[in-house]
Write a protein that holds these residues in place. Sequence first.
Motif, PDB file in Angstrom:
ATOM      1  N   SER A 147       2.990  16.417 -25.188  1.00 50.28           N
ATOM      2  CA  SER A 147       2.825  17.004 -23.858  1.00 50.28           C
ATOM      3  C   SER A 147       3.939  18.001 -23.572  1.00 50.28           C
ATOM      4  CB  SER A 147       2.763  15.914 -22.793  1.00 50.28           C
ATOM      5  OG  SER A 147       3.684  14.916 -23.092  1.00 50.28           O
ATOM      6  N   LEU A 148       3.670  18.808 -22.590  1.00 46.29           N
ATOM      7  CA  LEU A 148       4.600  19.875 -22.226  1.00 46.29           C
ATOM      8  C   LEU A 148       5.632  19.312 -21.254  1.00 46.29           C
ATOM      9  CD1 LEU A 148       5.310  22.825 -22.361  1.00 46.29           C
ATOM     10  CD2 LEU A 148       3.702  23.265 -20.550  1.00 46.29           C
ATOM     11  N   GLN A 200      -1.722  29.081 -24.234  1.00 45.45           N
ATOM     12  CA  GLN A 200      -2.722  28.833 -25.270  1.00 45.45           C
ATOM     13  C   GLN A 200      -2.039  28.548 -26.614  1.00 45.45           C
ATOM     14  OE1 GLN A 200      -5.549  31.970 -25.404  1.00 45.45           O
ATOM     15  NE2 GLN A 200      -6.560  31.149 -27.202  1.00 45.45           N
ATOM     16  N   GLU A 201      -1.003  29.337 -26.894  1.00 43.21           N
ATOM     17  CA  GLU A 201      -0.262  29.136 -28.139  1.00 43.21           C
ATOM     18  C   GLU A 201       0.338  27.728 -28.182  1.00 43.21           C
ATOM     19  OE1 GLU A 201       2.740  32.069 -28.933  1.00 43.21           O
ATOM     20  OE2 GLU A 201       1.175  33.585 -29.094  1.00 43.21           O
ATOM     21  N   ALA A 202       0.904  27.314 -27.035  1.00 39.84           N
ATOM     22  CA  ALA A 202       1.509  25.986 -26.951  1.00 39.84           C
ATOM     23  C   ALA A 202       0.455  24.921 -27.214  1.00 39.84           C
ATOM     24  CB  ALA A 202       2.140  25.786 -25.588  1.00 39.84           C
ATOM     25  N   HIS A 203      -0.767  25.136 -26.703  1.00 37.24           N
ATOM     26  CA  HIS A 203      -1.834  24.165 -26.912  1.00 37.24           C
ATOM     27  C   HIS A 203      -2.209  24.094 -28.383  1.00 37.24           C
ATOM     28  CE1 HIS A 203      -2.610  23.880 -22.564  1.00 37.24           C
ATOM     29  NE2 HIS A 203      -3.023  22.687 -22.916  1.00 37.24           N
ATOM     30  N   GLU A 204      -2.318  25.278 -28.992  1.00 41.64           N
ATOM     31  CA  GLU A 204      -2.723  25.298 -30.403  1.00 41.64           C
ATOM     32  C   GLU A 204      -1.666  24.615 -31.267  1.00 41.64           C
ATOM     33  OE1 GLU A 204      -3.530  29.374 -31.242  1.00 41.64           O
ATOM     34  OE2 GLU A 204      -5.382  29.299 -30.068  1.00 41.64           O
ATOM     35  N   SER A 205      -0.398  25.016 -31.048  1.00 43.46           N
ATOM     36  CA  SER A 205       0.638  24.421 -31.902  1.00 43.46           C
ATOM     37  C   SER A 205       0.808  22.944 -31.562  1.00 43.46           C
ATOM     38  CB  SER A 205       1.955  25.187 -31.800  1.00 43.46           C
ATOM     39  OG  SER A 205       2.362  25.224 -30.471  1.00 43.46           O
ATOM     40  N   GLY A 206       0.577  22.576 -30.287  1.00 48.20           N
ATOM     41  CA  GLY A 206       0.675  21.169 -29.872  1.00 48.20           C
ATOM     42  C   GLY A 206      -0.370  20.334 -30.600  1.00 48.20           C
ATOM     43  N   ILE A 240      11.442  25.841 -20.768  1.00 50.62           N
ATOM     44  CA  ILE A 240      11.818  26.343 -22.097  1.00 50.62           C
ATOM     45  C   ILE A 240      10.670  27.161 -22.688  1.00 50.62           C
ATOM     46  CG2 ILE A 240      12.503  25.666 -24.427  1.00 50.62           C
ATOM     47  CD1 ILE A 240      13.803  23.204 -23.225  1.00 50.62           C
ATOM     48  N   LEU A 241       9.434  26.625 -22.532  1.00 47.57           N
ATOM     49  CA  LEU A 241       8.279  27.320 -23.108  1.00 47.57           C
ATOM     50  C   LEU A 241       8.147  28.719 -22.514  1.00 47.57           C
ATOM     51  CD1 LEU A 241       5.702  27.379 -24.803  1.00 47.57           C
ATOM     52  CD2 LEU A 241       4.511  26.367 -22.886  1.00 47.57           C
ATOM     53  N   ILE A 286      -0.706  18.884 -24.360  1.00 43.13           N
ATOM     54  CA  ILE A 286      -1.016  20.093 -25.136  1.00 43.13           C
ATOM     55  C   ILE A 286      -1.573  19.758 -26.525  1.00 43.13           C
ATOM     56  CG2 ILE A 286       0.503  21.715 -23.940  1.00 43.13           C
ATOM     57  CD1 ILE A 286       2.591  21.241 -26.041  1.00 43.13           C
ATOM     58  N   GLY A 287      -1.643  18.484 -26.852  1.00 42.54           N
ATOM     59  CA  GLY A 287      -2.259  18.132 -28.123  1.00 42.54           C
ATOM     60  C   GLY A 287      -2.286  16.629 -28.297  1.00 42.54           C
TER      61      GLY A 287
END
Length: 828
Positions: free
Chosen positions: A540-541, A145-151, A546-547, A516-517
């Motif tokens: 994208s991821l 979720q964090e990755a999506h938000e920051s993305g 790494i994530l 992710i964004g």
Amino acid sequence: MRNGIYFCLLVAAFVLACLAAYWHGRRLRTRAQNAIDLRYQQLRFVLVIWSILFVLQVAIAFQRHGQPLLNKLAVPGWFALCFGIFLFLLLRTRRQLRSRPDFVQHKRKPLPQFFWQAVLILLPVAGLAGFGLYSLRQDRLLAEQEAHESGQILAQHLADAIGTEGAKQLRDYREACFGLHANRTADLGLSQWAGGAATESNAWQRIKEWQQANPEIDLAAQPPSDGSVKVSPESLLPQPPHWLAELNAEQRQLWQAAKQAEFSSHDDSAAMAAIQKFIESIPPKGARANADYLLLLAQTRGLATQPAVSQMADFSRAHWGSSSEPSDAGVPLGQLICYQALRRLPDGAGLPEGFVRYTTVSWMIEYCPSMFSPALIAETRRVLRGTAQEPYAGTLKAWWDANAVAREILDDFRDQHPTNTWDTASFWVNSRAGKFLLILGDRWNAPTNSVPPPPASYQYLMIPQTVVEKALAGALTRPEISLPPYAKAEFEIAGKEINLRQVQTRSNSNSPLPLIGQAAGTWKDLPLNLHAYPFRVRVSLASPEILYARQRQRTLLFGALIVASAVAAAMGLFAAWRSFRRQQELSELKTNFVSSVSHELRAPIASVRLMAENLERGKISEPAKQGEYFRFIVQECCRLSSLIENVLDFSRIEQGRKQYEFEPTNLVALVETTVKLMEPYAAEKGVRLETAFRLPPSAFRLELIVDGRAIQQALVNLIDNAVKHSPKGETVTVEIESRKQKAESRNSDCEVVCVSVADHGPGIPAAEHEKIFERFYRLGSELRRETQGVGIGLSVVKHIIVAHGGRVIVQSEPGKGSRFTIELPPKL
Ligand code: ADP
């Protein structure tokens, strides 16, 4: 966890369940009372296994994210259906079983005592492990979720940065490119800057700065950034002269004759006359221009270079309006006139004044571009080589080349994008000179009354891909942009994606990376911007490794912790179970001990009491009999006190309160006294007691520092056991000997004193040799009580001897008697 692992787990569980069912089925067959009972038990077992698999399936189904609920429930649904069928069969079979007359309800076996303790140990561990795994999963979801938000934030920042910073760089390129082209056009005399020379030199300055800042892009070779493109392509190929078709038969004849006279005969006046004749026939405009051109050639052929060239220049200016008329070979007439003039000039002669600017060479090249243009440019360069006007030729060539590139790109554009798809939009064009982004403005038709109307055209902006990429890279340097190492960012315009930063992805599959964004944006303040240039930015991821690296580390750590605690719990459980078993055995032994002690006390006390009562009442009057009674009473009391001594000693030993008083003791005398003490008891049992001293004569006075009383007690216990287990008439031998033995600490031999008690009793199996020294341990069934005793004699012996630094050795075989040897350490 991946689906594959779940699947493997499921298959493994299923195989295990099948094996268990097979194994359990074999056991059931022997236990079942009848066929219905067998079926009932089999069904019950299958139902248990099936419920475990069902729970497993539900867990797996809900682990899968992003699947519709119906899909998730498909497999568990099948399991539930089968479960229902099994349950139905089980209930029916149970009804059948209960309705049988021989049905007996089995009582449930009580759960083993340790069961609930095990549950209490394992349950928290299992609970913790389950909760731990659940929170790890939540942890992963949180990271996602964090990755999506920051993305999403990153995509927006990128779009903004590209819209402003990127657009600025594109503007700079466009300005430099436009300036360069405008300067060239001005230098060629084709146009003028509104601000004049000052503006031009400013433009040169900007071009220079831009080129210095972007050395990797050769601005001079780039096509003009701005221009207009027609729907129908312009052709450089020779066009068939329309005027030829307009001539009537007579004019055509006259035209043939004029040409014949001009090119075949070398008679200029005849040629001029023939041309004049054609002109008199009043031909159409294009034909007249061509006739004038032939006339010029005929008139100038005989002249010297200078007058001829200046006459041609005058002609060119005078016939300006007809310069785009094609010759009968399809080449623009204006270009031919210039060419004829230049041809006559030698190398480095320089262009005559009238040809340099405006109405001449460059003009003809710009307005009537044809296949002939390169030849004309080459001729111009030859004539200008080494003169002050040479840069003019260079500019002309560069200008032509840049326009040729643009023409090629536009031709490729027409090939790659059919005209009916053209709109106010951006397009990518692959061309020999590279890839270009072509942005079309609005479609427009020139306001003219001409019939047919001129082809529609679009204003365009042309930017090389390298410039676009550089602009994007420039936008990435903005401070608010920081691309995390796991993300891949792509910029998309006109259907083409450009990687903003390539990230190494480990997956080889072609499946798209998870998005992710994303954000949309436009380049601001560029020409044609009435309709902006829409682009998208996608983040994208690319590298989940790494994530999720930290999360995976936590998972591993926590997994290891779970496994460690599970192992620790299992070990603790095992240890608890063992001590539980030992305690159980011990309590059983203690119970036996209590009953043995009571039993051992009851019989002698009863007989002593009986004899004492008889004596008291005077029932025994014979002195001999009385003496026997008294002896028996004393003997029984001795035995009782020895038993009590043993029990007390044992209790002291158990409590750690037993103390020894070491003093020099004559061992031979001690053994003799003890044997003497035990003789009456042995005699009563019908057993003979013998002593054998295998010692050198000097050793008879052997004195050891021991607790005499304790050693005597140990000997009493051993002799008591030997007498107890010897059949009537047998002999028990007590021996003392000294043996040479290798000392463990020193490398020399030392002497140990051994006292052994040997009997011809039933013997002891080898497996029991260790156990008989354990407290309360007795051979044989406690119910039968084949021999007297309470099971502590040997453990007391062992404790005493070990306290003296010695050891007790047992040599015995069933049927061959036993020998217990006390080994005392060498004398000090
Ligand atoms: P108890 O009081 O029962 O004799 P002990 O500790 O002295 O207890 O002996 C333990 C067990 O060892 C006995 O129950 C007996 O079965 C076995 N045992 C001891 N000595 C002998 C022996 N000389 N011959 C056969 N069995 C013996």
